[in-house]
Motif scaffolding. Structure first.
Motif, short mmCIF file in Angstrom:
data_model
loop_
_atom_site.label_atom_id
_atom_site.label_comp_id
_atom_site.label_asym_id
_atom_site.label_seq_id
_atom_site.Cartn_x
_atom_site.Cartn_y
_atom_site.Cartn_z
N GLY A 119 0.81 -1.22 0.00
CA GLY A 119 0.00 0.00 0.00
C GLY A 119 0.84 1.26 0.00
N LYS A 120 2.12 1.14 0.34
CA LYS A 120 3.03 2.29 0.31
C LYS A 120 3.67 2.47 -1.07
N ASN A 121 3.34 1.58 -2.00
CA ASN A 121 3.87 1.63 -3.36
C ASN A 121 5.40 1.72 -3.41
N PRO A 122 6.08 0.84 -2.69
CA PRO A 122 7.55 0.93 -2.64
C PRO A 122 8.22 0.43 -3.92
N ASP A 123 9.37 0.99 -4.22
CA ASP A 123 10.19 0.44 -5.29
C ASP A 123 11.40 -0.29 -4.72
N LEU A 124 11.48 -0.35 -3.37
CA LEU A 124 12.46 -1.17 -2.67
C LEU A 124 12.02 -1.30 -1.22
N VAL A 125 12.04 -2.53 -0.73
CA VAL A 125 11.73 -2.79 0.68
C VAL A 125 12.98 -3.38 1.33
N VAL A 126 13.34 -2.86 2.49
CA VAL A 126 14.51 -3.36 3.22
C VAL A 126 14.01 -4.02 4.51
N LEU A 127 14.39 -5.28 4.70
CA LEU A 127 13.96 -6.07 5.85
C LEU A 127 15.16 -6.65 6.58
N SER A 128 14.99 -6.98 7.87
CA SER A 128 16.07 -7.64 8.59
C SER A 128 15.80 -9.12 8.81
N ASN A 129 14.58 -9.58 8.53
CA ASN A 129 14.31 -11.00 8.62
C ASN A 129 13.13 -11.36 7.72
N ASP A 130 12.98 -12.64 7.49
CA ASP A 130 11.96 -13.13 6.54
C ASP A 130 10.75 -13.71 7.25
N THR A 131 10.29 -13.02 8.29
CA THR A 131 9.12 -13.46 9.04
C THR A 131 7.92 -13.64 8.12
N ASN A 132 7.18 -14.73 8.32
CA ASN A 132 5.98 -15.01 7.53
C ASN A 132 6.28 -15.16 6.04
N LYS A 133 7.54 -15.49 5.72
CA LYS A 133 7.94 -15.63 4.31
C LYS A 133 7.57 -14.38 3.52
N ILE A 134 7.79 -13.23 4.15
CA ILE A 134 7.40 -11.96 3.55
C ILE A 134 8.16 -11.68 2.26
N VAL A 135 9.40 -12.20 2.15
CA VAL A 135 10.18 -11.98 0.93
C VAL A 135 9.47 -12.59 -0.27
N ASP A 136 8.99 -13.81 -0.12
CA ASP A 136 8.26 -14.48 -1.21
C ASP A 136 6.96 -13.75 -1.51
N GLN A 137 6.27 -13.32 -0.47
CA GLN A 137 5.00 -12.61 -0.67
C GLN A 137 5.20 -11.33 -1.47
N LEU A 138 6.25 -10.58 -1.10
CA LEU A 138 6.51 -9.34 -1.83
C LEU A 138 7.03 -9.63 -3.22
N GLY A 139 7.78 -10.73 -3.37
CA GLY A 139 8.27 -11.12 -4.68
C GLY A 139 7.13 -11.37 -5.65
N LYS A 140 6.07 -12.00 -5.17
CA LYS A 140 4.91 -12.27 -6.03
C LYS A 140 4.22 -10.98 -6.46
N LEU A 141 4.43 -9.93 -5.67
CA LEU A 141 3.87 -8.62 -6.01
C LEU A 141 4.85 -7.77 -6.81
N LYS A 142 5.96 -8.40 -7.21
CA LYS A 142 7.00 -7.72 -8.00
C LYS A 142 7.61 -6.53 -7.26
N ILE A 143 7.71 -6.67 -5.95
CA ILE A 143 8.33 -5.62 -5.14
C ILE A 143 9.73 -6.07 -4.76
N PRO A 144 10.77 -5.34 -5.16
CA PRO A 144 12.15 -5.72 -4.84
C PRO A 144 12.42 -5.66 -3.33
N VAL A 145 13.18 -6.63 -2.85
CA VAL A 145 13.48 -6.71 -1.42
C VAL A 145 14.98 -6.91 -1.21
#
Length: 309
Positions: free
Chosen positions: A106-132
């Motif tokens: 909802g923040k329309n990011p063009d890059l998301v920076v995370l410190s851990n992959d809780t809830n497999k969030i990397v895969d979830q964002l990947g499916k939304l074509k959001i770079p992590v």
């Protein structure tokens, strides 16, 4: 790191390092103003960006500090609810503990920076074509330097990031250069919370104390590494070890100080208490691995310097 209860702090940091995973958003848009066209695409690990990110979402307080330190602050559009430094970081109700892909998107990011992959969030964002870009908790200073330079590459601030890393290295070298030589090492206990969770020398914070030549009384409690470097000690173990220093990383979250430590059963006789060597740290600085680690090291060294060699 995130400000949290000590038990959750210990559990989170004990998790093994996470593999970098992300997807790149392909676009034909022109580079942002002030960015050389030749600078992009850039690749860090498995992540490739075709243009400079201008709407970065950071869900890691450490990453937020790094981004602002390297000059990428104006590109950060939202940070998590624990990112409290610098004061002008665009804090939101986004959570790094329980990241929600829909809320992040909802923040329309063009890059998301995370410190851990809780809830497999990397895969979830990947499916939304959001770079992590994943910045797992550092275990060494080299990890910290690498994350800073990687973020510099990704955000178009490679030179500034290199300067930040170099300043950190230079400042740390200067701080440890003039440490007195001691015939016998001083001992310490680093407290994550009143529950008596601590950190061993194998952790990032432990490596900082090692630079000062201190001996960690928590090391025997996790000699086999089963606690991931974050064992829970007992009153008896601490009192028997009688550390020269007690460093409190729970002064803000849990209001611990020299008086509260002295009031604990059996603690009034500790060398650290008797010699006024109970040191209150800034919880946030002591739990993150960004540029302010230099400030943390300076506090530790200043405390130790008061003890005659």
């Amino acid at each position: 790191m995130f400000r949290r209860t000590p038990r959750l702090f210990a559990a989170t940091l004990a998790v093994a390092a996470l593999a970098l995973g992300a997807c790149a958003e392909k676009t034909d848009d022109k580079p942002a103003a002030g960015t050389a066209a030749a600078s992009y695409p850039v690749t860090v690990g498995a992540l490739t960006l075709d243009k400079r990110p201008e709407k970065i979402v950071s869900l890691s307080p450490t990453a937020t500090e790094m981004l602002f330190a390297i000059g990428a602050g104006p590109q950060v559009s939202a940070v998590d609810d624990q990112s409290n430094y610098p004061a002008d970081a665009p804090k939101t109700d986004l959570s790094g503990f329980q990241p929600n892909a829909e809320a992040i998107a909802g923040k329309n990011p063009d890059l998301v920076v995370l410190s851990n992959d809780t809830n497999k969030i990397v895969d979830q964002l990947g499916k939304l074509k959001i770079p992590v870009y994943l910045t797992p908790a550092a275990t060494t200073l080299d990890d910290s330097y690498r994350q800073i330079t990687d973020l510099g590459t990704l955000t178009g601030h490679a030179d500034q990031a290199a300067d930040v890393a170099k300043r950190m290295k230079d400042d740390i070298a200067k701080l440890v250069k003039d440490l007195p030589q001691r015939t016998e090492k001083l001992t310490y206990y680093h407290e994550l919370g009143p529950e008596l969770y601590s950190a061993t020398s194998k952790t990032f914070i432990g490596s900082i104390y090692s630079l000062v030549g201190l001996t960690n009384i928590a090391d025997p409690a996790d000699a086999d590494g089963k606690n991931g470097g974050y064992p829970q000690l007992s009153q008896e173990v601490i009192v028997k070890a009688d550390p020269d220093f007690v460093f409190l990383a729970d002064s803000k979250c849990c209001q611990q100080n020299a008086d509260s430590v002295k009031a604990r059963s059996g603690w009034a006789g500790l060398t650290a208490v008797k010699n006024n060597q109970v040191v209150a740290l800034d919880d946030d600085v002591a739990s993150r691995w960004g540029p302010r680690v230099v400030d943390l090291l300076r506090v530790i060294i200043d405390a130790v310097a008061k003890v005659p060699a």
